[in-house]
Design a protein around this motif. Structure first.
Motif, PDB file in Angstrom:
ATOM      1  N   GLY A   1       4.321  -8.145  -9.808  1.00 50.36           N
ATOM      2  CA  GLY A   1       3.398  -9.039  -9.111  1.00 50.36           C
ATOM      3  C   GLY A   1       3.880  -9.360  -7.708  1.00 50.36           C
ATOM      4  N   LYS A   2       5.074  -8.841  -7.373  1.00 53.47           N
ATOM      5  CA  LYS A   2       5.617  -9.082  -6.032  1.00 53.47           C
ATOM      6  C   LYS A   2       5.059  -8.064  -5.052  1.00 53.47           C
ATOM      7  CE  LYS A   2       9.614 -11.806  -6.889  1.00 53.47           C
ATOM      8  NZ  LYS A   2      10.660 -11.735  -7.864  1.00 53.47           N
ATOM      9  N   VAL A   3       4.938  -8.504  -3.801  1.00 50.32           N
ATOM     10  CA  VAL A   3       4.392  -7.682  -2.736  1.00 50.32           C
ATOM     11  C   VAL A   3       5.286  -7.852  -1.508  1.00 50.32           C
ATOM     12  CG1 VAL A   3       2.433  -7.431  -1.163  1.00 50.32           C
ATOM     13  CG2 VAL A   3       2.023  -7.911  -3.567  1.00 50.32           C
ATOM     14  N   VAL A   4       5.610  -6.743  -0.850  1.00 49.76           N
ATOM     15  CA  VAL A   4       6.326  -6.792   0.420  1.00 49.76           C
ATOM     16  C   VAL A   4       5.368  -6.251   1.475  1.00 49.76           C
ATOM     17  CG1 VAL A   4       8.281  -5.919   1.751  1.00 49.76           C
ATOM     18  CG2 VAL A   4       8.586  -6.479  -0.674  1.00 49.76           C
ATOM     19  N   CYS A   5       5.220  -7.007   2.539  1.00 51.02           N
ATOM     20  CA  CYS A   5       4.340  -6.600   3.636  1.00 51.02           C
ATOM     21  C   CYS A   5       5.226  -6.251   4.822  1.00 51.02           C
ATOM     22  CB  CYS A   5       3.417  -7.761   3.987  1.00 51.02           C
ATOM     23  SG  CYS A   5       2.421  -7.466   5.463  1.00 51.02           S
ATOM     24  N   THR A   6       4.982  -5.102   5.425  1.00 51.40           N
ATOM     25  CA  THR A   6       5.789  -4.673   6.564  1.00 51.40           C
ATOM     26  C   THR A   6       4.889  -4.061   7.638  1.00 51.40           C
ATOM     27  OG1 THR A   6       7.677  -3.326   7.235  1.00 51.40           O
ATOM     28  CG2 THR A   6       6.291  -2.412   5.508  1.00 51.40           C
ATOM     29  N   GLY A   7       5.373  -4.068   8.867  1.00 52.90           N
ATOM     30  CA  GLY A   7       4.624  -3.417   9.943  1.00 52.90           C
ATOM     31  C   GLY A   7       3.734  -4.334  10.747  1.00 52.90           C
ATOM     32  N   ALA A   8       3.579  -5.582  10.316  1.00 55.31           N
ATOM     33  CA  ALA A   8       2.743  -6.515  11.080  1.00 55.31           C
ATOM     34  C   ALA A   8       3.443  -6.845  12.397  1.00 55.31           C
ATOM     35  CB  ALA A   8       2.502  -7.789  10.272  1.00 55.31           C
ATOM     36  N   LYS A   9       2.662  -7.187  13.420  1.00 58.12           N
ATOM     37  CA  LYS A   9       3.226  -7.478  14.744  1.00 58.12           C
ATOM     38  C   LYS A   9       3.415  -8.973  14.986  1.00 58.12           C
ATOM     39  CE  LYS A   9       3.377  -3.205  16.232  1.00 58.12           C
ATOM     40  NZ  LYS A   9       4.608  -2.483  16.021  1.00 58.12           N
TER      41      LYS A   9
ATOM     42  N   ALA B   1      -0.759  -2.987   8.921  1.00 58.00           N
ATOM     43  CA  ALA B   1       0.396  -3.354   8.094  1.00 58.00           C
ATOM     44  C   ALA B   1       0.458  -2.396   6.912  1.00 58.00           C
ATOM     45  CB  ALA B   1       0.271  -4.792   7.596  1.00 58.00           C
ATOM     46  N   ALA B   2       1.562  -2.450   6.190  1.00 57.27           N
ATOM     47  CA  ALA B   2       1.698  -1.663   4.965  1.00 57.27           C
ATOM     48  C   ALA B   2       2.235  -2.582   3.879  1.00 57.27           C
ATOM     49  CB  ALA B   2       2.645  -0.489   5.189  1.00 57.27           C
ATOM     50  N   PHE B   3       1.837  -2.277   2.644  1.00 55.98           N
ATOM     51  CA  PHE B   3       2.291  -3.061   1.498  1.00 55.98           C
ATOM     52  C   PHE B   3       3.078  -2.201   0.546  1.00 55.98           C
ATOM     53  CE2 PHE B   3      -1.558  -5.368   2.719  1.00 55.98           C
ATOM     54  CZ  PHE B   3      -1.097  -6.683   2.679  1.00 55.98           C
TER      55      PHE B   3
ATOM     56  N   GLU C   1       8.161  -6.357  17.134  1.00 58.09           N
ATOM     57  CA  GLU C   1       7.840  -4.981  16.763  1.00 58.09           C
ATOM     58  C   GLU C   1       7.448  -4.866  15.289  1.00 58.09           C
ATOM     59  OE1 GLU C   1       7.673  -2.738  19.048  1.00 58.09           O
ATOM     60  OE2 GLU C   1       8.845  -3.625  20.663  1.00 58.09           O
ATOM     61  N   ASN C   2       8.021  -5.760  14.456  1.00 60.10           N
ATOM     62  CA  ASN C   2       7.788  -5.657  13.018  1.00 60.10           C
ATOM     63  C   ASN C   2       8.124  -6.984  12.351  1.00 60.10           C
ATOM     64  OD1 ASN C   2       7.430  -4.695  10.397  1.00 60.10           O
ATOM     65  ND2 ASN C   2       9.369  -3.606  10.331  1.00 60.10           N
ATOM     66  N   VAL C   3       7.246  -7.402  11.431  1.00 61.53           N
ATOM     67  CA  VAL C   3       7.519  -8.578  10.605  1.00 61.53           C
ATOM     68  C   VAL C   3       7.501  -8.103   9.156  1.00 61.53           C
ATOM     69  CG1 VAL C   3       6.745 -10.885   9.890  1.00 61.53           C
ATOM     70  CG2 VAL C   3       6.389 -10.126  12.254  1.00 61.53           C
ATOM     71  N   VAL C   4       8.573  -8.416   8.425  1.00 60.83           N
ATOM     72  CA  VAL C   4       8.646  -8.072   7.007  1.00 60.83           C
ATOM     73  C   VAL C   4       8.599  -9.383   6.223  1.00 60.83           C
ATOM     74  CG1 VAL C   4      10.022  -6.999   5.173  1.00 60.83           C
ATOM     75  CG2 VAL C   4      10.044  -6.031   7.480  1.00 60.83           C
ATOM     76  N   ALA C   5       7.660  -9.473   5.282  1.00 59.66           N
ATOM     77  CA  ALA C   5       7.515 -10.693   4.494  1.00 59.66           C
ATOM     78  C   ALA C   5       7.282 -10.321   3.036  1.00 59.66           C
ATOM     79  CB  ALA C   5       6.344 -11.526   5.019  1.00 59.66           C
ATOM     80  N   SER C   6       7.578 -11.265   2.156  1.00 61.40           N
ATOM     81  CA  SER C   6       7.348 -10.997   0.733  1.00 61.40           C
ATOM     82  C   SER C   6       6.638 -12.184   0.109  1.00 61.40           C
ATOM     83  CB  SER C   6       8.675 -10.737   0.023  1.00 61.40           C
ATOM     84  OG  SER C   6       9.490 -11.884   0.110  1.00 61.40           O
ATOM     85  N   THR C   7       5.969 -11.917  -1.005  1.00 63.57           N
ATOM     86  CA  THR C   7       5.280 -12.961  -1.744  1.00 63.57           C
ATOM     87  C   THR C   7       5.068 -12.472  -3.171  1.00 63.57           C
ATOM     88  OG1 THR C   7       3.402 -14.488  -1.723  1.00 63.57           O
ATOM     89  CG2 THR C   7       2.921 -12.195  -1.170  1.00 63.57           C
ATOM     90  N   LYS C   8       4.658 -13.395  -4.016  1.00 67.03           N
ATOM     91  CA  LYS C   8       4.276 -13.031  -5.383  1.00 67.03           C
ATOM     92  C   LYS C   8       2.792 -13.332  -5.483  1.00 67.03           C
ATOM     93  CE  LYS C   8       5.771 -13.783 -10.165  1.00 67.03           C
ATOM     94  NZ  LYS C   8       5.861 -12.406 -10.586  1.00 67.03           N
ATOM     95  N   LEU C   9       1.992 -12.288  -5.747  1.00 65.55           N
ATOM     96  CA  LEU C   9       0.536 -12.466  -5.796  1.00 65.55           C
ATOM     97  C   LEU C   9      -0.001 -12.598  -7.216  1.00 65.55           C
ATOM     98  CD1 LEU C   9      -1.000 -10.157  -3.030  1.00 65.55           C
ATOM     99  CD2 LEU C   9      -0.878 -12.642  -3.087  1.00 65.55           C
ATOM    100  N   ALA C  10       0.799 -12.203  -8.208  1.00 66.93           N
ATOM    101  CA  ALA C  10       0.328 -12.264  -9.600  1.00 66.93           C
ATOM    102  C   ALA C  10       1.539 -12.212 -10.524  1.00 66.93           C
ATOM    103  CB  ALA C  10      -0.610 -11.089  -9.890  1.00 66.93           C
TER     104      ALA C  10
ATOM    105  N   VAL D   1      -3.292 -10.387   6.384  1.00 67.84           N
ATOM    106  CA  VAL D   1      -3.359  -9.184   5.527  1.00 67.84           C
ATOM    107  C   VAL D   1      -3.039  -9.503   4.077  1.00 67.84           C
ATOM    108  CG1 VAL D   1      -3.009  -7.492   7.375  1.00 67.84           C
ATOM    109  CG2 VAL D   1      -1.024  -8.323   6.113  1.00 67.84           C
ATOM    110  N   ILE D   2      -2.152 -10.470   3.825  1.00 68.35           N
ATOM    111  CA  ILE D   2      -1.848 -10.823   2.433  1.00 68.35           C
ATOM    112  C   ILE D   2      -3.063 -11.511   1.803  1.00 68.35           C
ATOM    113  CG2 ILE D   2      -0.452 -12.343   0.947  1.00 68.35           C
ATOM    114  CD1 ILE D   2       1.998 -11.493   2.672  1.00 68.35           C
ATOM    115  N   SER D   3      -3.728 -12.366   2.572  1.00 73.02           N
ATOM    116  CA  SER D   3      -4.940 -13.030   2.087  1.00 73.02           C
ATOM    117  C   SER D   3      -6.035 -11.987   1.795  1.00 73.02           C
ATOM    118  CB  SER D   3      -5.403 -14.031   3.137  1.00 73.02           C
ATOM    119  OG  SER D   3      -6.679 -14.496   2.840  1.00 73.02           O
ATOM    120  N   ASN D   4      -6.203 -11.020   2.702  1.00 72.92           N
ATOM    121  CA  ASN D   4      -7.185  -9.947   2.498  1.00 72.92           C
ATOM    122  C   ASN D   4      -6.840  -9.130   1.257  1.00 72.92           C
ATOM    123  OD1 ASN D   4      -8.371 -10.774   4.860  1.00 72.92           O
ATOM    124  ND2 ASN D   4      -7.644  -9.064   6.097  1.00 72.92           N
TER     125      ASN D   4
END
Length: 183
Positions: free
Chosen positions: A60-68, A52-54, A9-18, A76-79
């Motif tokens: 520089g950190k990003v949290v991505c949520t809502g991906a299936k 998804a939502a960011f 239903e939902n995948v929550v992930a985090s990364t540092k993009l900058a 979406v993080i690459s985009n």
């Protein structure tokens, strides 16, 4: 393993993009981005393909949520990184993406007696207060997930780091209910 309609239903992930982000600049450049420092310290940005939502932070950190699914998270993080580069914000070439939480649903196709399950599973790993919440909360150690069990036979699995963790959590519940003769 029978089909229990396990669905992410939902995948929550985090990364540092900058190293840092100018959220005011991103808000000005990204259509639909919302940044209100008084309400929330990050910028909120939604994308539709894949959906998804960011949450984007000045650190520089990003949290991505809502991906299936996990593949969509990477897409979406690459985009997002490409879009940031297009507006002149340099991003980390190959960011390390960490899945923080996967929420999945499943259906055991059975009506369940939650009182009997609560007694059978023992009180150390469960919370069951039907006046507060209609489901039984079952904490499993291996895999480390939490499964909400409803009398309708529906399950919600949360806390998994992989889709396999979620499937294993469903399997643990099924085996335990089977062995107690409650399925």
């Amino acid at each position: 393993m029978t089909d229990y309609n396990i669905k992410i239903e939902n995948v929550v992930a985090s990364t540092k993009l900058a190293d840092e982000f100018d959220l005011t600049k991103i808000e000005a450049e990204f259509e639909g981005a919302e940044y209100n420092k008084q309400k929330f310290p990050g910028l909120v940005y939604r994308v539709s393909e894949p959906k998804a939502a960011f949450l984007v932070f000045t650190s520089g950190k990003v949290v991505c949520t809502g991906a299936k699914n996990v593949a969509d998270v990477h897409t979406v993080i690459s985009n997002m990184a490409k879009k940031l580069n297009e507006i002149g914000i340099k991003t980390i070439k190959e960011p390390e993406i960490t899945v923080q939480n996967i929420v999945a649903s499943a259906d055991l196709h059975a009506v369940l007696n939650l009182n009997a399950i609560a007694i059978g599973l023992g009180l150390e790993n469960i919370e069951y207060e039907p006046e507060q919440f209609p489901g039984l909360v079952y904490r499993i150690d291996k895999p480390k997930v939490v499964v909400l069990i409803f009398s309708s036979g529906k399950l919600v699995v949360t806390g998994g780091k992989t889709p396999e963790n979620c499937a294993e959590g469903v399997e643990v519940v099924k085996q335990q209910l089977d062995s107690m003769g409650l399925l």
